[in-house]
Design a protein around this motif. Structure first.
Motif, short mmCIF file in Angstrom:
data_model
loop_
_atom_site.label_atom_id
_atom_site.label_comp_id
_atom_site.label_asym_id
_atom_site.label_seq_id
_atom_site.Cartn_x
_atom_site.Cartn_y
_atom_site.Cartn_z
N LYS A 79 0.83 -1.20 0.00
CA LYS A 79 0.00 0.00 0.00
C LYS A 79 0.87 1.26 0.00
CE LYS A 79 -4.13 -1.84 2.32
NZ LYS A 79 -4.95 -1.80 3.57
N ALA A 80 1.98 1.19 0.76
CA ALA A 80 2.89 2.34 0.82
C ALA A 80 3.47 2.66 -0.55
CB ALA A 80 4.00 2.07 1.83
N LEU A 81 3.69 1.62 -1.38
CA LEU A 81 4.25 1.83 -2.72
C LEU A 81 3.37 2.75 -3.58
CD1 LEU A 81 5.57 -1.75 -3.62
CD2 LEU A 81 6.93 0.27 -3.10
N GLN A 82 2.05 2.77 -3.28
CA GLN A 82 1.13 3.60 -4.07
C GLN A 82 1.39 5.10 -3.85
OE1 GLN A 82 -2.93 2.38 -3.28
NE2 GLN A 82 -2.32 0.24 -3.12
N TYR A 83 2.04 5.45 -2.72
CA TYR A 83 2.25 6.86 -2.38
C TYR A 83 3.72 7.28 -2.48
CZ TYR A 83 -2.45 6.40 -0.42
OH TYR A 83 -3.78 6.17 -0.25
N VAL A 84 4.58 6.41 -2.98
CA VAL A 84 6.02 6.71 -3.03
C VAL A 84 6.32 7.87 -3.97
CG1 VAL A 84 8.25 5.84 -3.78
CG2 VAL A 84 6.83 4.44 -2.32
N ASP A 85 5.68 7.86 -5.16
CA ASP A 85 5.90 8.89 -6.17
C ASP A 85 7.37 8.91 -6.58
OD1 ASP A 85 5.15 10.83 -7.94
OD2 ASP A 85 5.20 12.47 -6.51
N THR A 86 8.07 10.02 -6.39
CA THR A 86 9.47 10.14 -6.84
C THR A 86 10.47 9.99 -5.70
OG1 THR A 86 9.37 12.54 -6.57
CG2 THR A 86 8.81 11.66 -8.75
N ASP A 87 10.00 9.57 -4.54
CA ASP A 87 10.89 9.44 -3.37
C ASP A 87 11.68 8.13 -3.48
OD1 ASP A 87 12.16 9.29 -0.96
OD2 ASP A 87 10.43 9.89 0.24
N SER A 88 12.85 8.19 -4.13
CA SER A 88 13.64 6.97 -4.37
C SER A 88 14.18 6.37 -3.07
CB SER A 88 14.79 7.29 -5.32
OG SER A 88 15.62 8.30 -4.78
N VAL A 89 14.46 7.21 -2.08
CA VAL A 89 14.98 6.70 -0.80
C VAL A 89 13.94 5.80 -0.14
CG1 VAL A 89 15.74 7.32 1.52
CG2 VAL A 89 16.50 8.66 -0.44
N MET A 90 12.67 6.28 -0.11
CA MET A 90 11.60 5.49 0.49
C MET A 90 11.29 4.25 -0.35
SD MET A 90 9.56 4.98 2.97
CE MET A 90 9.39 6.48 3.94
N LEU A 91 11.34 4.39 -1.67
CA LEU A 91 11.08 3.25 -2.55
C LEU A 91 12.08 2.13 -2.30
CD1 LEU A 91 9.55 1.98 -4.94
CD2 LEU A 91 11.14 3.15 -6.48
N ALA A 92 13.37 2.49 -2.23
CA ALA A 92 14.41 1.48 -1.97
C ALA A 92 14.21 0.84 -0.61
CB ALA A 92 15.80 2.13 -2.05
N ARG A 93 13.83 1.66 0.38
CA ARG A 93 13.63 1.14 1.74
C ARG A 93 12.47 0.13 1.77
NH1 ARG A 93 10.43 2.05 6.08
NH2 ARG A 93 11.37 1.76 8.13
N ILE A 94 11.37 0.46 1.09
CA ILE A 94 10.20 -0.45 1.09
C ILE A 94 10.54 -1.75 0.36
CG2 ILE A 94 7.82 -0.73 0.30
CD1 ILE A 94 7.49 2.31 0.69
N TYR A 95 11.20 -1.65 -0.80
CA TYR A 95 11.62 -2.87 -1.51
C TYR A 95 12.52 -3.73 -0.60
CZ TYR A 95 9.97 -1.38 -6.16
OH TYR A 95 9.21 -1.03 -7.23
#
Length: 729
Positions: free
Chosen positions: A125-141
């Protein structure tokens, strides 16, 4: 901490600045590991936000508190409580970035409560709100990869671990942290080569002494998991040396702890006492001595193996005191080793009491693990359903997009689309109804299977407990290492049962300055073999002690009679028995009397010597390698047990020379399958191995024999019990 301002005396502008200051101060306090102070500041910030009636600031304070509860004091319950408040009252006012942080934080909290399914759901669900935040995207993955790995779904874990690394690399993010995550995933998945490659890459990126030390420490853990103990010791020792150079006391303790554990696991004990002394010296610098409980237990185990029972008891008492005082997790291990200590000192009452304590704790831990196992199964089911839902959502989104595009063309397509949707809905409704019916049937079957599994698990545990106790009984018939090294100072025994208990055993008795010893292989392995081994060991003891027979051939004759006499008492025909290589060694005169039942004697001589060699040559076959001579004495081709054409066993008298090394063994080592083609090791290769290691000490020979066996066996199952005894004159 009291507030230093009054809400009623501030205007909105000042209050807003005050709020931001409180949030920033709390964040810095948490980073400085002052979590309690940070929480007090954030409670003030939340009160100020409520005074201002600013929902966005209230939500921000709740999120900051959740973050501090999670990272500062690991209180996941309070973390979830703050997040639940956000979800119930303030989710709509959150920015996209805050929504992503909220969902990701919730995923973190439930992960540590072992609810992996809900954790993954929140991460997706968090991935739907990541947008361009690559730091958060990498952390969630990265986090999704860890959850899948802990569930044993290693392919998925590796997939998301690589995604996290790829995002970090493209955005110049925290590549180190993502590589460390992949090391954990590869190591857990037993892809050790890939784990080592990631560690090497980490070292290339940061060559500082601190990173080199930690990198070596991580490599040591990987090599330990691979059972490559020499490499594990090498890297951990070097990590420790760097830590001492840097005066990094905490790291020194951590690396020393790993060194001591690796010494015990590998049975390479040369430096154990030195490491232990250094570890105890470092303990003085810390306020929490209970961290030493596991090391004290290892020390007790080590000194028991050395027969230094006084030191062993001192360390075990220290460990027990610390563990009971601080309610540590490893207390059952200490009870088990204490049971060994009392058994070795013939106090069987206390040995039993501590063994009982150990089994009681093990039983309770088994129930806890059972609950975790059930929860894991539940997670698997939920994750499976979640992945199906995600796949269905993708299909629905694609259908909606297609419908919107067609809507712009002609009106009649809308009508066709609606009919299509109704048909699809009807189809899915039927699928859902059918699935519910199927799930009901599967649920009933699963409940039946689960009940049977519980009964089977209980029965298996009872059987395993009985076999484990049988192991302790069988160990009681084996001569202690202290006795062996007292009379055969320059020797080793390589003993590796296939199962918990074994058909192979080694035996020793000393009478009138003659050392009697043997390597024996009873029919079968596991429990049946162990039962026969007890009968045969008892027959050897009676023959030497009670009947006072000292000639090996006659000993074997009498042992055969006693074994047959024992089995003849059974109403059913028993054809069990043993193969054995039996020595009577006069250490002072360098004389060896030997007899064998199907098992030979090998003597390796460093050079030919004088005419005594010619005498030996009559009774032996000869092999050689690099000036090493191997004399092979053939046994009588009959077992100890029922056989046709029974003959008396022959005793051979051998004059030994200084530097001779003689070996008695069972057939398990040579019969092990392995290598690139999965073939037997064979006797010829065993000869080459023993000839090639003659320049080494007996302790080093033991290590090389073990390493060769493990390398040859690889991932294949051990096929038989293994026993080799080596003695150097």
């Amino acid at each position: 901490m009291q507030s230093n301002f009054s809400f009623s005396q501030t205007n909105d502008s000042k209050s807003n600045k005050q709020f931001e200051s409180l949030i920033a101060t709390a964040k810095q306090l948490r980073k400085n590991q002052l979590a309690d102070s940070s929480i007090k500041i954030l409670i003030q910030a939340k009160s100020l936000a409520k005074f201002l009636k600013d929902d966005k600031k209230i939500a921000q304070a709740h999120l900051a508190l959740a973050n501090t509860y999670y990272w500062g004091i690991a209180d996941y319950f309070k973390c979830k409580k703050e997040l639940d408040t956000v979800a119930q009252k303030y989710f709509s006012v959150l920015t996209q970035k805050q929504k992503c942080a909220y969902l990701s934080q919730y995923g973190d909290a439930v992960y540590y409560e072992l609810d992996y399914a809900q954790s993954v759901q929140y991460y997706f669900k968090a991935l739907q709100y990541v947008d361009t935040d690559s730091v958060m995207l990498a952390r969630i993955y990265h986090n999704i990869g860890w959850v899948y790995t802990d569930l044993g779904k290693y392919e998925k874990g590796i997939e998301f671990g690589k995604k996290a690394l790829d995002v970090a690399e493209k955005s110049n993010g925290d590549v180190n942290h993502k590589l460390e995550g992949l090391v954990y995933i590869y190591k857990t998945a037993k892809q050790f080569i890939n784990a080592l490659k990631c560690q090497d890459r980490l070292l290339q990126m940061d060559t500082s002494r601190q990173q080199v030390a930690f990198n070596f420490y991580q490599k040591s853990a990987i090599y330990s998991a691979m059972q490559k103990h020499d490499s594990a010791l090498y890297f951990c020792k070097n990590a420790y040396l760097i830590a001492t150079e840097l005066n990094a006391t905490r790291w020194e303790m951590m690396f020393l702890s790993q060194l001591l554990i690796t010494c015990i696991d590998s049975e390479i004990m040369k430096d154990f006492e030195s490491y232990l002394s250094n570890y105890e010296a470092l303990l003085v610098k810390f306020d929490k001595p209970y961290e030493a409980d596991e090391i004290y237990t290892l020390a007790g185990e080590y000194y028991i193996s050395k027969k230094d029972f006084k030191k062993a008891k001192q360390y075990l008492d220290k460990s027990k005191t610390l563990q009971e005082q601080y309610k540590r997790e490893h207390v059952e291990k200490t009870y088990y080793v204490l049971s060994d200590w009392y058994r070795e000192n013939n106090d069987f009452t206390k040995a039993y009491l501590y063994l009982k304590k150990y089994t009681d704790i093990s039983d309770s831990l088994f129930l806890i693990e059972k609950e975790k196992y059930k929860k894991t199964l539940d997670n698997f089911t939920k994750i499976f359903d979640l992945e199906n839902v995600l796949d269905q959502n993708k299909v629905e989104i694609q259908n909606k997009n297609l419908l919107l595009q067609n809507e712009k063309t002609q009106k009649y397509l809308i009508f066709s689309g609606l009919i299509f949707v109704l048909v699809v809905a009807a189809f899915f409704l039927k699928v859902i109804v059918d699935r519910k019916k199927m799930n009901k049937v599967l649920l009933e079957k699963n409940e039946t299977i689960e009940l049977k599994n519980e009964l089977l698990s209980t029965k298996n545990k009872e059987i395993l407990d009985s076999i484990s106790y049988a192991k302790r009984l069988q160990e009681a018939i084996l001569p202690s290492k202290k006795l062996v090294h007292r009379y055969l100072e320059n020797s080793f025994i390589y003993y590796k049962p296939k199962d918990i208990v074994a058909g192979d055993f080694y035996w020793m008795e000393v009478k009138n300055n003659i050392v009697f010893f043997a390597a024996a292989d009873c029919t079968g392995h596991g429990v049946p073999g162990a039962m026969v081994s007890v009968v045969c060991s008892n027959a050897l003891n009676r023959t030497v002690k009670e009947f006072e027979i000292a000639e090996p051939g006659k000993i074997l004759d009498k042992v055969r009679d006693l074994v047959l006499e024992t089995f003849e008492k059974s109403e059913s025909e028993v054809k069990d028995g043993m193969d054995i290589s039996l020595c009577a060694y006069d250490v002072k005169q360098n004389k060896l009397l030997w007899a064998g039942a199907n098992n030979p004697l090998w003597i390796i001589r460093p050079e030919i010597g004088d005419m005594r060699y010619e005498t030996d040559k009559k009774d032996s076959q000869i092999s050689n390698l690099n000036s090493q001579i191997l004399l092979e004495y053939a046994p009588d081709k009959q077992p100890i047990g029922a056989t046709e054409n029974k003959k008396a066993f022959v005793t051979k008298e051998i004059t030994l020379q200084t530097g001779d090394t003689f070996y008695v063994f069972t057939d398990g080592y040579a019969d092990q399958f392995g290598g690139e083609k999965g073939k037997k090791f064979k006797t010829a290769n065993l000869k080459k191995l023993l000839l090639s290691i003659q320049n080494n000490s007996m302790e080093k020979q033991l290590q090389l024999i073990h390493e060769n066996f493990e390398t040859w066996k690889g991932s294949l199952e051990q096929v038989d019990d293994v026993c080799i005894i080596g003695v150097r004159v």
